[in-house]
Design an enzyme around this catalytic site. Structure first.
Site, short mmCIF file in Angstrom:
data_model
loop_
_atom_site.label_atom_id
_atom_site.label_comp_id
_atom_site.label_asym_id
_atom_site.label_seq_id
_atom_site.Cartn_x
_atom_site.Cartn_y
_atom_site.Cartn_z
N GLU A 241 6.25 -5.11 10.64
CA GLU A 241 6.27 -3.91 11.50
C GLU A 241 6.70 -4.24 12.93
OE1 GLU A 241 2.48 -1.91 11.08
OE2 GLU A 241 3.14 -0.99 9.22
N GLU B 93 3.89 -0.64 1.95
CA GLU B 93 2.46 -0.48 2.21
C GLU B 93 2.07 0.98 2.19
OE1 GLU B 93 0.90 -2.05 5.83
OE2 GLU B 93 2.14 -3.84 5.73
#
Ligand code: GLA
Length: 638
Positions: free
Chosen positions: A153, A306
């Site tokens: 991320e 995710e």
């Protein structure tokens, strides 16, 4: 170039982040046993394992990872191996405090959490390269390895002196010399002229509002400098085995990293998404992120990297997903082009910041609702991979006749300081146009403003405040050649240098739209605009209006009453062999729905299936139509 198909190998991927370094070795064997029971075939390992892999500079401790990868391989479970560089160990920050990121306030963010790195610090770059290289040297040919997961991320913005130095280099490549920079940044305003590169800084804390292009360029720079970190690690691991596909995980709409540029640097696109189970619009928002991912990857399959099987612990109120919801949202991902469904995380952490986060094996253990649902999902995904005689979804495309223009520069620019309305948020604008089409089961792609549009019957531009010459020409040519375009307000206002177009707006599209906007007219909260339209029905609008004049376009709706009485609010213009609509305000949702219904009918855009009950989502993928019921209760389909 390898792709996601090299990792899927004929099966939809299913699994999650696996953090064995948090557990004693006795648990690892049980993990593999339960993964097999659940049908898991891929786990992401090592995302936050830097300290466990390299407890001090120059010393690596790969033994535990050898054991874990060996166990997974024996169990037939593939691995997405992560470079652990999103969370450097304390030794790096302690020995090299300049690797710690500095906020615009000048304060360094210390270790003790994660993401504490400056993407420009040479010591961070070196250390990240060393650990990635060592990892790849050891595992690039491991039989369990299916893909590389670089960092995590990406999104840390740092404002330190290292970044200042690199920012100057970035600016000098863009603008040549200081004269070029001064001209571009408009430093004649407020006596900001720079006489020496050393004076040029990242935006830091200032006495009053800063230079908008300094801010915008810094946002562009942050995306680029993080991308340099990604590509350096990508190249380090690729050098050891070019056949292994490489990705990193994007977040739902995220302004810091320019998705188009980043996706082009990966072998396939991945998404982390955490819709709020308490948000009544969660399914729509989730669908939108998923369509963005498919689009960033050029329509190729992407990976849901995710999602939480239960709660997301960072939410102020972390309500878990109700029974069935994880299955429903997982199927939505597959329907919208994902070739795998992974979770954060496999086993719930007993300690640390994420101890209240949902997991595939929750704190209650495998004798639990959540784990039973995970097992059922694993079975179902295995079936979907392709039953004999039934075409599978794996690798299949998702057809769409509508494209929504998504542009990071325009997004950042419209949200700069001192725009006419501080509440004018780019993603809200996209959502307003996406939502009615999602409810009508019209599948949408997202597209670059300067990319190919010819294959779409309808192109929506809910807002494009900043526009390049290439994008201006591209949208014009699309309509000229027969396309249908709908453009929302506050578009075509400035060029990529944040110079406002003169002579009326939408600057380069006045001929295309047959309209001229003289003034933007943001409305105070609570003010309602009455709009009259025989064709669409009267409606209310809010937040934004414009002082418009039709210059060749047909007026479809007009403002009624108030200062702007009689001004056109919706216009339609035949241009070339196509049609361009301009919507100079923000109509209430029901009115925008009617308008888009009308436009879809004109452009022969049809839903995947007509006449479905509310709450039922339909998406075509390959030869299948997925029907997803998002509301409570039963519905009957005929
Ligand atoms: C992000 C991170 C994960 C985890 C989850 C929790 O997506 O990538 O490591 O922290 O959030 O929701």
């Amino acid at each position: 170039m390898p792709g996601l198909e090299d990792a899927t190998r004929g099966r939809l991927l299913f699994g999650g982040d696996y953090n064995p370094e948090q557990w004693p070795p006795e648990v690892w064997a049980e993990d593999v046993r339960l993964m097999r029971e659940a049908g898991v075939n891929l786990v992401t390992v090592g995302v936050f394992a830097w300290a466990a892999l390299q407890p001090e500079p120059g010393r690596f401790t790969f033994g535990w990872l050898d054991t874990v990868l060996g166990l997974l391989d024996e169990g037939g479970i593939g691995v997405a191996l992560a470079t652990p560089t999103a969370s450097p160990p304390p030794w790096l920050g302690h020995r090299h405090p300049d690797t710690l990121p500095q906020g615009p306030d000048g304060v360094r963010r210390l270790y003790g959490s994660r993401n504490q790195y400056c993407p420009s610090a040479p010591a961070y770059r070196r250390a990240a390269r060393v650990v990635s290289d060592a990892l790849a040297a050891r595992y690039a040919h491991h039989p369990a390895l299916r893909m590389w997961h670089i960092g995590n991320e990406y999104g840390t913005a740092c404002h330190c002196d290292h970044c200042a130095q690199r920012f100057r280099g970035w600016l000098s490549r863009r603008y040549g010399d200081l004269d070029g920079l001064n001209a571009a940044w408009g430093t004649a305003v407020w006596s900001q002229r720079y006489g020496d590169w050393a004076e040029v800084l990242p935006p830091r804390r200032m006495q009053y509002v800063g230079n908008p292009l300094q801010d915008l360029d810094y946002q562009r720079f942050v995306s680029d400098v993080l991308l340099e970190c990604f590509t350096a690690e990508r190249d380090a691991v690729r050098a050891h085995n070019p056949a292994v596909p490489i990705t990193t995980n994007f977040m739902d709409f995220y302004r810091h990293t320019d998705g188009w540029r980043w996706a082009a640097a990966e072998d396939f696109v991945s998404l982390d998404t955490y819709p709020d189970p308490n948000d009544p619009d969660a399914a729509m928002r989730a669908a939108m992120s998923k369509d963005v991912m498919r689009s960033l990857g050029g329509g190729r399959p992407w990976l849901l990297m995710e999602q939480s099987p239960g709660a997301a612990s960072w939410r102020p109120v972390a309500t878990p997903k109700r029974p069935g919801l994880n299955r429903l949202w997982s199927m939505q991902a597959v329907a919208r082009g994902a070739d795998g469904v992974l979770h954060f995380q496999w086993r719930a952490s007993r300690q640390g910041a994420e101890r209240a986060h949902g997991a595939m094996v929750p704190h209650a253990g495998h004798d639990s609702r959540v784990f039973r649902e995970i097992c059922a999902l694993g079975r179902e995904l295995a079936e979907l991979s392709g039953m004999p005689g039934v075409p599978g979804v794996l690798g299949a495309g998702v057809p769409a006749d509508v494209a929504i223009v998504l542009d990071w520069d325009a997004w950042r620019a419209v949200e700069l300081d001192h725009q006419p309305h501080h509440g004018f948020r780019y993603v809200d604008r996209l959502t307003e146009y996406y939502a009615p089409l999602w409810r009508a089961n019209v599948t949408c792609d997202f597209a670059r403003a300067d990319g190919p549009l010819g294959g779409y019957r309808l192109v929506l531009v809910p807002n494009l405040y900043q526009v390049s010459a290439a994008a201006a020409a591209n949208l014009t040519a699309y309509v000229q050649a027969g396309g249908t375009l709908v453009m929302g307000p506050f578009s075509g206002v400035a060029d990529p240098g944040e110079r406002v177009f003169t002579g009326g707006w939408p600057g380069p599209w006045q001929d295309l739209l047959g309209v001229r906007v003289e003034e933007h007219w943001p409305l105070p909260d609570g003010e309602r605009l009455d709009v009259a339209s025989a064709e669409l029905g009267d409606f209310a609008a809010a937040t934004w209006a414009e002082w418009t004049e039709a210059r060749g376009a047909q007026v479809v709706a007009r403002i009624r009453g108030g200062t702007l009485d009689g001004r056109p609010a919706v216009l339609r213009h035949r241009y070339g062999t196509g049609t361009a609509w301009y919507v100079a305000t923000l109509p209430e949702p029901e009115a925008l729905r009617r308008l888009l219904d009308r436009v879809c009918a004109d452009a022969a855009v049809r839903p995947v299936l007509p006449g479905l009950p509310p709450g039922v989502e339909a998406v075509r993928r390959g030869d299948r139509i997925f029907l997803l019921h998002h509301d409570d209760g039963r519905v009957e389909l005929r």
